[in-house]
Enzyme design. Sequence first.
Site, short mmCIF file in Angstrom:
data_model
loop_
_atom_site.label_atom_id
_atom_site.label_comp_id
_atom_site.label_asym_id
_atom_site.label_seq_id
_atom_site.Cartn_x
_atom_site.Cartn_y
_atom_site.Cartn_z
N LYS A 148 0.81 -1.23 0.00
CA LYS A 148 0.00 0.00 0.00
C LYS A 148 0.84 1.27 0.00
O LYS A 148 2.03 1.26 0.31
CB LYS A 148 -0.98 -0.02 1.16
CG LYS A 148 -2.22 -0.84 0.81
CD LYS A 148 -3.37 -0.64 1.73
CE LYS A 148 -4.56 -1.47 1.21
NZ LYS A 148 -5.62 -1.58 2.21
N ARG A 151 -4.14 -9.88 4.62
CA ARG A 151 -4.56 -9.83 3.21
C ARG A 151 -3.33 -9.42 2.39
O ARG A 151 -2.83 -8.31 2.54
CB ARG A 151 -5.71 -8.83 3.06
CG ARG A 151 -6.28 -8.74 1.66
CD ARG A 151 -7.47 -7.77 1.61
NE ARG A 151 -8.01 -7.66 0.27
CZ ARG A 151 -7.52 -6.84 -0.65
NH1 ARG A 151 -6.50 -6.06 -0.37
NH2 ARG A 151 -8.05 -6.80 -1.85
C1 YH5 Z 1 -8.13 -3.86 3.03
O1 YH5 Z 1 -7.21 -3.22 3.56
N1 YH5 Z 1 -7.80 -3.19 0.59
S1 YH5 Z 1 -8.23 -2.95 -2.09
C2 YH5 Z 1 -3.50 0.44 -3.17
C3 YH5 Z 1 -2.23 -0.12 -3.31
C4 YH5 Z 1 -2.03 -1.45 -2.99
C5 YH5 Z 1 -3.08 -2.22 -2.57
C6 YH5 Z 1 -0.37 0.19 -4.71
N2 YH5 Z 1 -9.52 -4.34 -0.18
C7 YH5 Z 1 -8.40 -3.83 1.63
O2 YH5 Z 1 -5.33 -3.66 -1.71
N3 YH5 Z 1 -10.26 -5.32 1.93
C8 YH5 Z 1 -8.52 -3.52 -0.48
O3 YH5 Z 1 -1.22 0.68 -3.71
C9 YH5 Z 1 -9.46 -4.56 1.15
N4 YH5 Z 1 -8.96 -4.63 3.80
C10 YH5 Z 1 -10.00 -5.34 3.26
N5 YH5 Z 1 -10.77 -6.07 4.07
C11 YH5 Z 1 -6.84 -1.86 -1.94
C12 YH5 Z 1 -5.51 -2.50 -2.01
C13 YH5 Z 1 -4.36 -1.67 -2.46
C14 YH5 Z 1 -4.54 -0.32 -2.75
#
Ligand code: YH5
Length: 281
Positions: free
Chosen positions: A223, A257
């Site tokens: 993230k 996750r």
């Molecule tokens: C979460 O924390 N996050 S989608 C931006 C990024 C990298 C990854 C490159 N769904 C979560 O994974 N569900 C998402 O920068 C989720 N908890 C739960 N329960 C966002 C994501 C991401 C966004």
Amino acid sequence: MSNELDCNGRVLDLRTPQVMGILNVTPDSFSDGGQHNTGDAAVRHAVQMCAEGAAIIDIGGESTRPGAEAVSLDEELDRVIPVIERLHQEVDVPLSIDTVKPAVMRAAITAGAGLINDVNALRAEGATETVASLGVPVCLMHMQGSPGTMQKQPAYENVTLEVKDFLQARIAACEQAGIARDRIILDPGFGFGKSLAHNLQLMRELSAFTVAGLPLLIGVSRKSMLGRILGAEPDQRLYGTIALQTLALMQGVHILRSHDVRAAVDCVKTVMAVKTGYVTD
Ligand code: YH5
């Protein structure tokens, strides 16, 4: 906390922390072809994550990244339902559906999914009633604002207390609608309407969220808080991801996750060996 969650007939054992593998089923995530290829590549990727030790596969057809645009109901169903049907045959772990739409929740569970992952904590019209009638576990995540605008001006007096209050209120709304408390998983929602300082405070104070007695899930994998800390692009955020996951495990988190399943599973094994003083398997 009950240690085993019944996910539509498949068991999720939370006596030890588990890794939830991320499966994005969006046209841009498997950019090696058209619709068929997207489905094939998604199934192959999920099978690989299970081989690496994922205990859940989280399937999402709508990008919830900051600034991402909404996806229509039909488009989201077309993306995720065929993948859930095929994966239900090919792997034996519970499948989770990452959606905010009650119609997608219902179709996904019918197609074989076993758990709802809602970044909107069932605030859509009819969502609590839908999950109550489906009888499956749900992850309630905190988000301030909505994906389109949430990173504009996140503001809290005390982020930990406010996220906790929000989750308590959503637990109450779920119980009111007939969702059993022992089917609820909590998530503070890293990056969802939070500044870097808010995310860092949540990580320092994560143990505050385990006192509710419910399983805790976190998503920090790759993230942008790591982008800020490391000055690195998403594909160079793995070591930082593992550092955050280690800190989270030390504070009692139950589900990680993750994009990088193998690394997260090794992290769980190592931290749990230290915490318990013994090794299993
Ligand atoms: C979460 O924390 N996050 S989608 C931006 C990024 C990298 C990854 C490159 N769904 C979560 O994974 N569900 C998402 O920068 C989720 N908890 C739960 N329960 C966002 C994501 C991401 C966004």
